[in-house]
Design a protein around this motif. Sequence first.
Motif, PDB file in Angstrom:
ATOM      1  N   ILE A 169      -5.958  -4.252  -0.115  1.00 31.73           N
ATOM      2  CA  ILE A 169      -4.844  -4.676  -0.960  1.00 31.73           C
ATOM      3  C   ILE A 169      -5.187  -5.890  -1.814  1.00 31.73           C
ATOM      4  CG2 ILE A 169      -3.744  -6.241   0.711  1.00 31.73           C
ATOM      5  CD1 ILE A 169      -1.046  -4.927  -0.188  1.00 31.73           C
ATOM      6  N   LYS A 183      -7.157  -4.379  -4.772  1.00 31.99           N
ATOM      7  CA  LYS A 183      -6.493  -3.266  -5.441  1.00 31.99           C
ATOM      8  C   LYS A 183      -6.247  -3.590  -6.916  1.00 31.99           C
ATOM      9  CE  LYS A 183      -2.346  -0.364  -5.206  1.00 31.99           C
ATOM     10  NZ  LYS A 183      -1.066  -0.093  -4.504  1.00 31.99           N
ATOM     11  N   VAL A 219      -7.488   1.363   0.227  1.00 36.98           N
ATOM     12  CA  VAL A 219      -7.967   0.351  -0.711  1.00 36.98           C
ATOM     13  C   VAL A 219      -7.538  -1.011  -0.201  1.00 36.98           C
ATOM     14  CG1 VAL A 219      -7.810  -0.498  -3.076  1.00 36.98           C
ATOM     15  CG2 VAL A 219      -7.792   1.962  -2.639  1.00 36.98           C
ATOM     16  N   HIS A 238     -12.822  -0.609   0.175  1.00 35.33           N
ATOM     17  CA  HIS A 238     -12.078   0.258   1.090  1.00 35.33           C
ATOM     18  C   HIS A 238     -12.317  -0.192   2.531  1.00 35.33           C
ATOM     19  CE1 HIS A 238     -12.364   2.697  -2.582  1.00 35.33           C
ATOM     20  NE2 HIS A 238     -11.232   3.245  -2.185  1.00 35.33           N
ATOM     21  N   ASP A 255      -2.987   5.283  -1.873  1.00 32.57           N
ATOM     22  CA  ASP A 255      -4.082   4.326  -1.674  1.00 32.57           C
ATOM     23  C   ASP A 255      -4.984   4.715  -0.507  1.00 32.57           C
ATOM     24  OD1 ASP A 255      -3.283   2.550  -3.754  1.00 32.57           O
ATOM     25  OD2 ASP A 255      -1.712   1.756  -2.471  1.00 32.57           O
ATOM     26  N   LEU A 307       0.841  -1.185   0.000  1.00 33.64           N
ATOM     27  CA  LEU A 307       0.000   0.000   0.000  1.00 33.64           C
ATOM     28  C   LEU A 307       0.882   1.244   0.000  1.00 33.64           C
ATOM     29  CD1 LEU A 307      -2.820  -0.908   2.559  1.00 33.64           C
ATOM     30  CD2 LEU A 307      -2.983  -0.836   0.064  1.00 33.64           C
ATOM     31  N   GLU A 326     -12.865  -2.441  -6.371  1.00 37.80           N
ATOM     32  CA  GLU A 326     -12.002  -2.125  -5.241  1.00 37.80           C
ATOM     33  C   GLU A 326     -12.845  -1.856  -3.993  1.00 37.80           C
ATOM     34  OE1 GLU A 326      -7.917  -0.232  -7.131  1.00 37.80           O
ATOM     35  OE2 GLU A 326      -9.419   1.110  -6.278  1.00 37.80           O
TER      36      GLU A 326
END
Length: 295
Positions: free
Chosen positions: A196, A199, A194, A206, A163, A159, A204
């Motif tokens: 990972i 990603k 985000v 969060h 991000d 990250l 995506e």
Amino acid sequence: MNLKSLSLIVMFSLFSIGSFAQANLLNAKSASEIGQKSLLDILITSDGPIPYGHINDNDVLFGIMVWENISLSEKANESYYFPIDEVEGNDQKSLFQVLLDGVKSGAITEVYDSSEFTNQRMLKDIESSFVKVDTTDIGIEYANAGEAIPAEYIDRTELRPSDVTDYRIKGLWYFDRNEGQLKYRLLGIAPVVVDIYTKGTAHENHVELFWIFFADARNVLYQNYAFNPKNPMNPINFDHLLNSRRFSATIYKADNQFGDRRIDDYIQGNDLQKLFEGERIRELIRNLEDDMWKY
């Protein structure tokens, strides 16, 4: 010259002296000395952040816990987002990098999985949340053959500051009867990033990476400075920036008759109404202080 003009001159003089002393730009005798801290700056930094005063529980006439969201898409919150890339010769980091480096180095240990601060997590427990290591198909063939996997066949994803989309903070607004005023104490902070593992995909997600008990991070935040767009020569440390509430935030949860139910749990499908509810809670807090002086 009137008193107002004199005050402004003194203020700007002191402001400018402090600004240039930090960079050592005007005192440097060679280019290598630019950026070196003066002895005075070193002594000031070594003192650490201003400690919180002790508050007796009996002196708190009322208090309300509030959770807020700091969106990094807002211009007012740029200082928490940039820089997203490391620049040679510049020691400034984004808030995310400061917190992550503090956790990795062990300077920040009070890391939890939620804002309740009940389940503490070690670095080994959360490392997979910000670092993902994958092996390509060719790398798997090497592994199946019992051979060492060459580095080019291992994909490592980490990250980055870019991000991070938001920060969530938890704090207590309380009325201190000794000082007769409404105060705020920041208790926790969490970067929203985000996921990972999603990603780069079309969907995506969060997530809150982790929650940090704020008091444990103050020394680290005090030693790192945010960019000051109004005066780049005078950066502000993150501890002061957060404690002085220099950010734009919206309330997404607060103590209420339902416990601490989130606003979007009882107001669904109407973002404007959610915003109005957050402002209603904020106004309620302001009115509580006014009410104290009426009785």
